[in-house]
Design an enzyme around this catalytic site. Structure first.
Site, mmCIF file in Angstrom:
data_model
loop_
_atom_site.group_PDB
_atom_site.id
_atom_site.type_symbol
_atom_site.label_atom_id
_atom_site.label_comp_id
_atom_site.label_asym_id
_atom_site.label_seq_id
_atom_site.Cartn_x
_atom_site.Cartn_y
_atom_site.Cartn_z
ATOM 1 N N ASP A 139 -10.162 5.020 -3.362
ATOM 2 C CA ASP A 139 -8.991 5.537 -4.066
ATOM 3 C C ASP A 139 -9.445 6.133 -5.390
ATOM 4 O O ASP A 139 -10.645 6.180 -5.703
ATOM 5 C CB ASP A 139 -7.937 4.437 -4.263
ATOM 6 C CG ASP A 139 -8.270 3.494 -5.398
ATOM 7 O OD1 ASP A 139 -9.461 3.385 -5.772
ATOM 8 O OD2 ASP A 139 -7.338 2.856 -5.922
ATOM 9 N N GLU A 174 0.822 -1.203 0.000
ATOM 10 C CA GLU A 174 0.000 0.000 0.000
ATOM 11 C C GLU A 174 0.862 1.261 0.000
ATOM 12 O O GLU A 174 0.523 2.251 -0.655
ATOM 13 C CB GLU A 174 -0.957 0.001 1.194
ATOM 14 C CG GLU A 174 -2.086 -1.010 1.082
ATOM 15 C CD GLU A 174 -2.995 -0.755 -0.102
ATOM 16 O OE1 GLU A 174 -3.077 0.392 -0.579
ATOM 17 O OE2 GLU A 174 -3.623 -1.713 -0.569
ATOM 18 N N TYR A 203 -6.964 6.625 3.748
ATOM 19 C CA TYR A 203 -7.085 5.590 2.718
ATOM 20 C C TYR A 203 -6.240 4.375 3.076
ATOM 21 O O TYR A 203 -6.712 3.236 3.020
ATOM 22 C CB TYR A 203 -6.654 6.110 1.329
ATOM 23 C CG TYR A 203 -6.374 4.948 0.409
ATOM 24 C CD1 TYR A 203 -7.425 4.248 -0.184
ATOM 25 C CD2 TYR A 203 -5.069 4.485 0.195
ATOM 26 C CE1 TYR A 203 -7.189 3.131 -0.978
ATOM 27 C CE2 TYR A 203 -4.823 3.375 -0.592
ATOM 28 C CZ TYR A 203 -5.888 2.708 -1.179
ATOM 29 O OH TYR A 203 -5.640 1.588 -1.941
#
Length: 338
Positions: free
Chosen positions: A150, A49, A132
């Site tokens: 996203d 990520e 996020y």
């Protein structure tokens, strides 16, 4: 004064149909990515990520694989110097992400006994983890229910339900409400839905040249039904040539390739020729050996690429100072290292 039209959310049947079609498409077409596999640890998901922020998958894959081979746990990374994390980051760009990931690894070791936390708020408290990323880790690493939003997901939502070519320039409250309304109540399906919509946006419903003929929900897409209207704005890609980002990246490439401290002048004085150094510039013996070896080709190439930019001295000084301020490089007695 003209009032905005009232916000209308999709009805239950429409949402259920979208879930069915997009989830089934994902099951049949999802890319086999290592951080999606069952054997991938939460740490592996977290590393992915960080790396995938503003960086395409094909560039991330080799770096992620090498990173996980070298540092398979947060403790492994936390035990290294921050400079090694920056070096291993390579040319992924935005190297401060490597610093933040290193800081997060240390926090995980110190505050969570070396295990990535599953709780959203605990994730959010880690260095470098925003809303996020915290949601994505909790969903994709731990199978929890959270709304992941996203750019790819926002674009699918905008076209499918709002008849817009592109989402707003920045996340709006209305977009968040729509994303939350679309989330399945079932835990397992909610995880699948987040993955499915993200993948659809990455592979089919792309910003430019979407492949609508391959889209599983093309027949219910509000944007297509409206005649595919143009976006309300023209996306402006980030410039590169001649920017501070390009110059900073070229400087970092030299320092990464050296593996030992190098004279500041190699980064800041474009008149210095690595093959004919002035007498006052002394190279570390390890750097001399590296330059004389076949393995030194990367360092020689990086120095040549830095020189080839032809940057003005004002920009060179500014970028060098900013790298020091960001702690991406350090200087001791005019010698520079990570």
């Amino acid at each position: 004064m003209r009032k905005n039209a009232p916000e209308t959310l999709p009805n239950h049947n429409t949402i259920e149909r979208a879930h069915h079609l997009i989830n089934n498409w994902f099951i049949a077409n999802a890319r086999d990515l290592p951080w999606r596999r069952a054997e991938c640890s939460p740490w592996g998901v977290m590393v992915s990520e960080f790396m995938l922020q503003q960086t395409p998958v094909k560039r991330v894959l080799p770096v992620w694989e090498e990173w996980m081979r070298r540092w398979p746990t947060p403790a492994d990374l936390a035990g290294e110097e921050p400079g090694e994390a920056v070096r291993a980051w390579g040319r992924l760009g935005y190297p401060r992400r490597a610093q933040r990931l290193h800081n997060a690894a240390r926090a995980i070791v110190e505050e969570h006994t070396g295990e990535v936390p599953a709780d959203y708020d605990q994730l959010l408290a880690l260095p470098g983890v925003g809303s996020y990323t915290a949601a994505a880790i909790s969903v994709f690493a731990f199978g929890r229910r959270a709304t992941v939003i996203d750019t790819n997901i926002r674009r699918v939502h905008a076209r499918l339900f709002s008849a817009k070519a592109l989402p707003s320039k920045s996340l709006t409250a209305a977009e968040t409400r729509l994303a939350e309304a679309l989330m399945p109540n079932d835990l397992g399906e909610s995880v699948l839905w987040n993955e499915s919509v993200m993948e659809l946006g990455a592979l089919i419903c792309t910003a430019k040249n979407p492949e609508c003929d391959l889209c599983p929900v093309r027949d219910m897409c509000a944007w297509r039904a409206a005649g595919c209207p143009e976006a309300e704005y023209t996306p402006v890609g980030q410039s590169w040539a001649g920017t501070d980002r390009q110059l900073r990246g070229a400087m970092m490439a030299v320092v990464r390739a050296a593996h030992s401290p190098i004279p500041r002048a190699l980064l800041t004085d474009m008149s210095v020729d690595i093959a004919h150094l002035p007498a006052h510039i002394v190279l570390d013996s390890d750097v001399v050996q590296l330059l004389d070896s076949d393995a030194g080709e990367q360092l020689r190439r990086s120095i040549a690429q830095l020189r080839a930019l032809g940057s003005a001295q004002e920009q060179i000084d500014r970028c060098y100072t900013s790298l020091l301020a960001d702690s991406l490089i350090r200087e001791t007695n005019t010698l520079v290292s990570l």
